[in-house]
Every structure is written in C-alpha cells, then in structure tokens.
Design an enzyme around this catalytic site. Structure first.
Site, PDB file in Angstrom:
ATOM      1  CD  GLU A  60      -1.402  -2.316   2.081  1.00 49.08           C
ATOM      2  OE1 GLU A  60      -2.242  -3.021   2.651  1.00 49.08           O
ATOM      3  OE2 GLU A  60      -0.172  -2.551   2.134  1.00 49.08           O
ATOM      4  CB  CYS A  88      -0.290  -2.958   8.691  1.00 47.57           C
ATOM      5  SG  CYS A  88       0.783  -1.700   7.984  1.00 47.57           S
ATOM      6  CB  CYS A  91      -0.762   0.388   5.021  1.00 49.18           C
ATOM      7  SG  CYS A  91       0.832  -0.350   4.594  1.00 49.18           S
TER       8      CYS A  91
END
Length: 165
Positions: A60, A88, A91
């Site tokens: 990402e 996560c 990101c």
C-alpha cells in the site's frame, strides 16, 4: 454484476503485483492497486520489504508513493485502493493522510497473523490490549524547539494540505 467484475479485476492486478514481488523474493504476499476517480489504474505495487531492507515498503505504501508521484500531489482524493490484505496501521495511516476514502481488501488482519504477520498485534497494541512495557518507550523532548518548526513552516506559507475530517 459488471461493477463487481471490474472491482475484482483490480484486485486481480493487486494479486499479480504480490506474485511478482514474491517471485523475486522481494517481500511478503501483499499487493495493492490505486485507481483514479475515473477508474483508471495509476499504481500497482507489491511488498518489497526484504528487497529494500525497508520496513515501510509495504504494498500500500509503495502504491501510494507511485500514485502521488504520477499525479504530482500527496492528495489522492477520489482515488480507490485495492489491497490483498487489510491495511496494517502504518498503511491505514498513509491511506488517511493521502485522503483515500475507499479501500477494498482481500484478507483480514487475523488471516495475515495466522501466517506470521504482525498487523493484528499492532492494532491490539494501539488499543492497549497488548501489555509490554519494554516494547516501546516514548518521552517528550525539546517541545518548544519542535514547535518552532511548525511556526517556521506556517510563516513560509507551506501549510497547503490539512487532513480532511
């Protein structure tokens, strides 16, 4: 049904990006694609943490960097992100900073954690559910000196982008 097929085609591109970086042993099983408001692909990237020795080189993050460079702006308002895994916390933060409002994902943090990835752990840590006093130590240091940086930045009329709430 046509729209779903188009969405799935973008996820397939994200899967292909992950497969490519995995073939090169560049990083983990994650891929991401960003489309512009018209639905055109502007970025596709895989995870290349191992290849770059950079813990921020998640799919990402890489896709956001590519899209921002392609568009010449840090503001990706109107763009859509397709990620093979639920982003996560790092990101997700970058997604928010980039003003991306729509994210499609394939796997959950629990799915990734079952295979050794720590996104779920970090989410629990942020919520205060993981207790490890030795994990992270933080303390404020020279606040005034750091605040001066904000004042200088504002004086130079650099404050162009504020987070949309």
């Amino acid at each position: 049904m046509e729209n779903r097929k188009k969405l799935e085609s973008f996820m397939q591109l994200a899967i292909q990006a992950a497969q490519e970086t995995m073939r090169r042993d560049a990083g983990g099983p994650f891929g991401a694609v960003i489309t512009d408001p018209a639905g055109q692909v502007i970025a596709a990237a895989g995870n290349c943490v191992q290849e770059t020795h950079d813990p921020t080189a998640h799919a990402e993050m890489n896709a956001i960097r590519i899209a921002c460079a392609a568009l010449g702006t840090p503001d990706l308002s109107g763009c859509t992100l397709y990620a093979t895994g639920y982003p996560c916390p790092m990101c997700l933060s970058a997604i928010l900073w980039a003003n991306i409002k729509t994210v499609y994902y394939g796997c959950s943090p629990e799915d990734a954690e079952m295979h050794g990835f720590r996104g779920g752990f970090v989410y629990r840590y942020i919520r205060g559910e993981e207790k490890d006093p030795g994990l992270l130590q933080m303390m404020e240091l020279d606040r005034e000196g750091c605040l001066d940086l904000f004042r200088i930045y504002e004086e130079n009329n650099k404050l162009q982008h504020k987070i949309a709430r």
